[in-house]
Write an enzyme that holds these catalytic residues in place. Structure first.
Site, mmCIF file in Angstrom:
data_model
loop_
_atom_site.group_PDB
_atom_site.id
_atom_site.type_symbol
_atom_site.label_atom_id
_atom_site.label_comp_id
_atom_site.label_asym_id
_atom_site.label_seq_id
_atom_site.Cartn_x
_atom_site.Cartn_y
_atom_site.Cartn_z
ATOM 1 N N LEU A 50 0.566 -1.490 0.027
ATOM 2 C CA LEU A 50 0.132 0.318 0.072
ATOM 3 C C LEU A 50 0.728 1.196 -0.342
ATOM 4 O O LEU A 50 0.520 2.437 -0.870
ATOM 5 C CB LEU A 50 -1.166 0.054 1.369
ATOM 6 C CG LEU A 50 -2.675 -0.963 0.990
ATOM 7 C CD1 LEU A 50 -2.691 -0.979 3.015
ATOM 8 C CD2 LEU A 50 -3.148 -0.317 0.097
ATOM 9 N N VAL A 60 3.377 -0.474 4.452
ATOM 10 C CA VAL A 60 2.007 -0.521 4.873
ATOM 11 C C VAL A 60 1.261 -1.842 3.228
ATOM 12 O O VAL A 60 1.541 -1.558 3.294
ATOM 13 C CB VAL A 60 0.746 0.297 4.987
ATOM 14 C CG1 VAL A 60 -0.392 -0.453 5.372
ATOM 15 C CG2 VAL A 60 1.410 1.210 5.955
ATOM 16 N N ASP A 75 2.352 15.074 12.081
ATOM 17 C CA ASP A 75 2.623 14.581 10.491
ATOM 18 C C ASP A 75 1.798 14.829 10.249
ATOM 19 O O ASP A 75 0.833 14.255 9.361
ATOM 20 C CB ASP A 75 2.848 13.053 11.284
ATOM 21 C CG ASP A 75 3.257 12.782 9.623
ATOM 22 O OD1 ASP A 75 4.247 12.409 9.156
ATOM 23 O OD2 ASP A 75 3.212 14.158 8.601
HETATM 24 C C1 4HZ Z 1 2.433 3.452 4.541
HETATM 25 C C2 4HZ Z 1 0.643 3.942 4.174
HETATM 26 N N1 4HZ Z 1 1.150 4.557 2.399
HETATM 27 C C3 4HZ Z 1 -0.313 4.211 1.679
HETATM 28 N N2 4HZ Z 1 -1.377 3.673 2.557
HETATM 29 C C4 4HZ Z 1 -3.125 3.472 1.931
HETATM 30 C C5 4HZ Z 1 -3.909 2.907 1.865
HETATM 31 C C6 4HZ Z 1 -5.131 2.579 1.382
HETATM 32 N N3 4HZ Z 1 -6.286 1.743 2.063
HETATM 33 C C7 4HZ Z 1 -5.810 2.173 3.602
HETATM 34 N N4 4HZ Z 1 -6.219 1.389 4.444
HETATM 35 C C8 4HZ Z 1 -5.388 1.504 5.693
HETATM 36 C C9 4HZ Z 1 -3.988 2.846 5.924
HETATM 37 CL CL1 4HZ Z 1 -3.406 2.090 7.130
HETATM 38 C C10 4HZ Z 1 -3.217 2.648 4.560
HETATM 39 C C11 4HZ Z 1 -4.234 2.528 3.478
HETATM 40 N N5 4HZ Z 1 -2.237 4.228 0.540
HETATM 41 C C12 4HZ Z 1 -1.278 4.788 -0.141
HETATM 42 C C13 4HZ Z 1 -0.120 4.862 0.554
HETATM 43 F F1 4HZ Z 1 0.815 5.394 0.219
HETATM 44 C C14 4HZ Z 1 -0.221 4.354 4.787
HETATM 45 O O1 4HZ Z 1 0.086 4.516 5.945
HETATM 46 N N6 4HZ Z 1 -0.453 5.889 4.848
HETATM 47 C C15 4HZ Z 1 -0.857 6.951 5.463
HETATM 48 C C16 4HZ Z 1 -2.146 6.434 5.266
HETATM 49 F F2 4HZ Z 1 -2.770 6.197 5.610
HETATM 50 F F3 4HZ Z 1 -2.987 7.665 5.858
HETATM 51 F F4 4HZ Z 1 -2.969 6.399 4.036
#
Ligand code: 4HZ
Length: 296
Positions: A19, A27, A140
């Site tokens: 993700l 993630v 953040d």
């Molecule tokens: C490192 C992770 N990056 C990403 N996560 C997701 C995501 C989709 N759907 C999701 N559902 C639950 C979670 Cl925890 C993440 C995602 N999509 C694109 C990303 F680049 C992340 O946690 N980013 C912070 C935040 F969650 F706010 F977007």
């Protein structure tokens, strides 16, 4: 509610796809499928990337923070998964299929009107208000760390940098600022590594700007600030230049077609003196009042 599953067995956690990369970890989208028949639920699993910056201690704090934050505008904690082999642990959260606000707005700008942007802003505001009641400073707050749960619901996520303000102080001072998002930082955070609810309010103003710019990459905070600072400035002196232009009262201009009342909210959040910035509850009221006018 603790009743829900909080311990996930690694053998039933099926990797599906990546993700993204967060502060201390990556993630992944997984399916928790104990029956082995693909009927299990999709979950977002944050794995600790043990590197110099992050330690298991920091990660445990992030898990603890999220586990006590049970609120509709905050991404849901589901539990943890201990991996026997690698002596590590993973944080299991709800998976939100609409993804992060940045991607959502950039690809849906034509069907998201002002009223919906204000709805999202009021939800983020309420989420931050909840954090403040528990004396948590997010540190953040950016559109990148907001998740879209549905067409009418967003949630705050990524509590990797979140700290608790000590009982006898109104701020938290960090020792070494990591790869910090300085273009979302309040002046006192840039100059003194000082973080408080009022520095979160400054960042909220920057998120408002991102919202009303539909997260357009050509007018994102970093791009606008670097254009003002000068793109040929060496990276280690950027924070000094940024602190200077903010001291001289430069602020990001209003996004295209952004109404004056909304830009005024941003400017209130960007008061140089943190005492003059509004609190999240006051911001929430102002946003709701603008939403009423939008409605009529
Ligand atoms: C490192 C992770 N990056 C990403 N996560 C997701 C995501 C989709 N759907 C999701 N559902 C639950 C979670 Cl925890 C993440 C995602 N999509 C694109 C990303 F680049 C992340 O946690 N980013 C912070 C935040 F969650 F706010 F977007």
């Amino acid at each position: 509610d603790q009743g829900e599953q909080t311990l996930f067995e690694e053998r039933h956690l099926r990797y599906i796809s990546p993700l993204g990369k967060g502060n201390f970890g990556s993630v992944e989208l997984c399916r928790y499928d104990p029956l082995g028949d693909n009927t299990g639920e999709m979950v977002a699993v944050k794995k600790l990337q043990p590197n110099k910056l992050s330690t298991l201690e920091d990660f445990k704090k992030e898990v603890k923070t999220l586990s006590v934050l049970d609120y509709e505008y905050i991404v849901k904690y589901k539990g943890v998964c201990y991996s026997t082999g690698r002596l590590s642990m993973s944080l299991v959260m709800e998976y939100l299929p609409y993804g992060s606000l940045i991607n959502y707005l950039d690809s849906n700008r034509l069907c998201v009107n002002t009223w919906r942007l204000l709805l999202f802003a009021s939800q983020i505001c309420k989420g931050m208000e909840h954090l403040q009641t528990l004396r948590y400073v997010h540190r953040d707050l950016t559109a990148r760390n907001i998740l879209v749960a549905s067409e009418s619901l967003v949630k705050i996520a990524d509590f990797g940098l979140t700290k608790v303000v000590p009982f006898d102080k109104e701020y938290y001072r960090v020792s070494q600022p990591g790869d910090s998002p300085i273009f979302w930082y309040a002046p006192e955070s840039i100059n003194e590594s000082r973080f408080s609810h009022k520095s979160d309010v400054w960042s909220f103003g920057v998120v408002l700007h991102e919202l009303f710019s539909y997260c357009d990459i050509n007018s994102n905070p970093k791009r606008l600030c670097m254009r003002e600072i000068g793109n040929n400035v060496q990276s280690q002196s950027i924070s000094m230049y940024l602190a200077n232009i903010l001291k001289n009262n430069w602020r990001m201009p209003a996004p295209p077609n952004c109404q004056a009342k909304v830009y005024s909210l941003m400017r209130q959040c960007w008061a140089y003196d943190f005492e003059e910035r509004p609190c999240f509850s006051g911001l929430g009221n102002q946003i709701e009042a603008i939403m009423q006018d939008e409605r009529e």
